[in-house]
Scaffold this motif. Structure first.
Motif, PDB file in Angstrom:
ATOM      1  N   ALA A 116     -57.698 -22.518  65.586  1.00  0.00           N
ATOM      2  CA  ALA A 116     -57.217 -23.765  64.973  1.00  0.00           C
ATOM      3  C   ALA A 116     -57.640 -24.975  65.791  1.00  0.00           C
ATOM      4  O   ALA A 116     -57.722 -26.080  65.262  1.00  0.00           O
ATOM      5  CB  ALA A 116     -55.695 -23.731  64.821  1.00  0.00           C
ATOM      6  N   GLY A 117     -57.926 -24.755  67.074  1.00  0.00           N
ATOM      7  CA  GLY A 117     -58.420 -25.839  67.917  1.00  0.00           C
ATOM      8  C   GLY A 117     -59.915 -26.081  67.767  1.00  0.00           C
ATOM      9  O   GLY A 117     -60.461 -27.001  68.364  1.00  0.00           O
ATOM     10  N   GLY A 118     -60.578 -25.233  67.000  1.00  0.00           N
ATOM     11  CA  GLY A 118     -62.008 -25.387  66.784  1.00  0.00           C
ATOM     12  C   GLY A 118     -62.862 -24.838  67.920  1.00  0.00           C
ATOM     13  O   GLY A 118     -64.033 -25.188  68.047  1.00  0.00           O
ATOM     14  N   PHE A 119     -62.285 -23.968  68.743  1.00  0.00           N
ATOM     15  CA  PHE A 119     -63.018 -23.392  69.875  1.00  0.00           C
ATOM     16  C   PHE A 119     -63.555 -22.017  69.504  1.00  0.00           C
ATOM     17  O   PHE A 119     -62.990 -21.344  68.645  1.00  0.00           O
ATOM     18  CB  PHE A 119     -62.107 -23.283  71.101  1.00  0.00           C
ATOM     19  N   PRO A 120     -64.603 -21.588  70.176  1.00  0.00           N
ATOM     20  CA  PRO A 120     -65.152 -20.258  69.866  1.00  0.00           C
ATOM     21  C   PRO A 120     -64.440 -19.153  70.648  1.00  0.00           C
ATOM     22  O   PRO A 120     -63.835 -19.400  71.695  1.00  0.00           O
ATOM     23  CB  PRO A 120     -66.600 -20.368  70.345  1.00  0.00           C
ATOM     24  N   ILE A 121     -64.506 -17.948  70.113  1.00  0.00           N
ATOM     25  CA  ILE A 121     -64.213 -16.744  70.886  1.00  0.00           C
ATOM     26  C   ILE A 121     -65.545 -16.005  70.917  1.00  0.00           C
ATOM     27  O   ILE A 121     -65.953 -15.373  69.941  1.00  0.00           O
ATOM     28  CB  ILE A 121     -63.083 -15.899  70.268  1.00  0.00           C
ATOM     29  N   GLU A 122     -66.218 -16.156  72.029  1.00  0.00           N
ATOM     30  CA  GLU A 122     -67.615 -15.751  72.141  1.00  0.00           C
ATOM     31  C   GLU A 122     -67.853 -14.288  71.800  1.00  0.00           C
ATOM     32  O   GLU A 122     -68.861 -13.955  71.168  1.00  0.00           O
ATOM     33  CB  GLU A 122     -68.128 -16.073  73.554  1.00  0.00           C
ATOM     34  N   GLY A 123     -66.954 -13.406  72.204  1.00  0.00           N
ATOM     35  CA  GLY A 123     -67.112 -11.985  71.893  1.00  0.00           C
ATOM     36  C   GLY A 123     -67.085 -11.718  70.398  1.00  0.00           C
ATOM     37  O   GLY A 123     -67.867 -10.924  69.881  1.00  0.00           O
ATOM     38  N   LEU A 124     -66.194 -12.400  69.685  1.00  0.00           N
ATOM     39  CA  LEU A 124     -66.137 -12.243  68.231  1.00  0.00           C
ATOM     40  C   LEU A 124     -67.358 -12.863  67.564  1.00  0.00           C
ATOM     41  O   LEU A 124     -67.888 -12.317  66.600  1.00  0.00           O
ATOM     42  CB  LEU A 124     -64.850 -12.854  67.671  1.00  0.00           C
ATOM     43  N   ASP A 125     -67.787 -14.009  68.104  1.00  0.00           N
ATOM     44  CA  ASP A 125     -69.001 -14.646  67.578  1.00  0.00           C
ATOM     45  C   ASP A 125     -70.207 -13.719  67.724  1.00  0.00           C
ATOM     46  O   ASP A 125     -71.010 -13.586  66.803  1.00  0.00           O
ATOM     47  CB  ASP A 125     -69.276 -15.969  68.297  1.00  0.00           C
ATOM     48  N   ALA A 126     -70.309 -13.061  68.877  1.00  0.00           N
ATOM     49  CA  ALA A 126     -71.441 -12.161  69.133  1.00  0.00           C
ATOM     50  C   ALA A 126     -71.433 -10.969  68.175  1.00  0.00           C
ATOM     51  O   ALA A 126     -72.490 -10.437  67.829  1.00  0.00           O
ATOM     52  CB  ALA A 126     -71.411 -11.670  70.574  1.00  0.00           C
ATOM     53  N   LEU A 127     -70.225 -10.577  67.742  1.00  0.00           N
ATOM     54  CA  LEU A 127     -70.112  -9.465  66.793  1.00  0.00           C
ATOM     55  C   LEU A 127     -70.261  -9.917  65.342  1.00  0.00           C
ATOM     56  O   LEU A 127     -70.200  -9.111  64.427  1.00  0.00           O
ATOM     57  CB  LEU A 127     -68.765  -8.758  66.975  1.00  0.00           C
ATOM     58  N   GLY A 128     -70.418 -11.223  65.132  1.00  0.00           N
ATOM     59  CA  GLY A 128     -70.590 -11.754  63.783  1.00  0.00           C
ATOM     60  C   GLY A 128     -69.290 -11.911  63.017  1.00  0.00           C
ATOM     61  O   GLY A 128     -69.295 -12.028  61.787  1.00  0.00           O
ATOM     62  N   VAL A 129     -68.149 -11.931  63.724  1.00  0.00           N
ATOM     63  CA  VAL A 129     -66.857 -12.118  63.052  1.00  0.00           C
ATOM     64  C   VAL A 129     -66.728 -13.591  62.687  1.00  0.00           C
ATOM     65  O   VAL A 129     -66.803 -14.463  63.554  1.00  0.00           O
ATOM     66  CB  VAL A 129     -65.678 -11.686  63.962  1.00  0.00           C
ATOM     67  N   PRO A 130     -66.535 -13.894  61.405  1.00  0.00           N
ATOM     68  CA  PRO A 130     -66.490 -15.300  60.995  1.00  0.00           C
ATOM     69  C   PRO A 130     -65.178 -15.974  61.396  1.00  0.00           C
ATOM     70  O   PRO A 130     -64.154 -15.323  61.588  1.00  0.00           O
ATOM     71  CB  PRO A 130     -66.606 -15.234  59.469  1.00  0.00           C
TER      72      PRO A 130
END
Length: 187
Positions: A116-130
């Protein structure tokens, strides 16, 4: 049937012990990381590394907790030895349930605060989790407050849990802690 420990009471299965200690180690690393990462004036590189660790370890803890819950549903914990008083057993059960609940609240509130803060969770991003929600300042504030308050309750319960385990191991010497010990002799 679970293995027996040296006090002839049933022990937790090796998978339950592994999950317990992995989650415990991660949580015990997360607490100081979470405290240090919000210190004003912290060098940017260190702060970024701590945020990266904290966010991604939170996801790992959440996944491990789901596995642990599923394992526990399939393989209930062994009964406590008869030497444990019924009231003490009830308090232990409530404490364990609250610990699990608070860990899940921490994982969910941390995830919501970050997303909700608009920040990434890099591990989820790397797995392609939207990103499932997008920026939401109101939700971010509620999640941040929930995370902060729950952290305090969790730290208190962890302290009680560790204190009770040490009481059983060092004072009562009744084998309760040995059932969850990472290394043990199995009969």
């Amino acid at each position: 049937m679970p293995p027996k420990d040296t006090f002839d009471s049933p022990a937790y299965r090796p998978t339950a012990r592994l999950l317990h200690w992995l989650i415990a180690a991660l949580i015990l690393l997360m607490i100081p990381a979470g405290q240090i990462m919000i210190v004003k004036g912290l060098p940017r590189g260190l702060q970024d590394a701590l945020f990266l660790f904290h966010k991604n370890a939170g996801v790992v803890i959440g996944l491990l907790m789901l596995v642990r819950l599923g394992f526990r549903l399939r393989y209930p914990p062994p009964p406590l030895p008869p030497s444990v008083a019924p009231l003490q057993a009830r308090i232990a059960g409530i404490t364990h349930a609250l610990l699990c609940l608070l860990v899940f609240v921490m994982v969910v509130s941390g995830y919501l605060r970050v997303m909700a803060g608009g920040f990434p969770i890099e591990g989820l991003d790397a797995l392609g989790v939207p990103d499932l929600m997008g920026r939401n300042p109101g939700l971010e504030t509620v999640a941040k407050t929930t995370h902060a308050i729950t952290r305090l309750a969790l730290v208190v319960l962890i302290g009680l849990h560790i204190g009770a385990a040490l009481f059983h191991a060092l004072w009562l010497r009744d084998g309760v802690m040995a059932r969850m010990a990472p290394r043990r002799s199995v009969k």
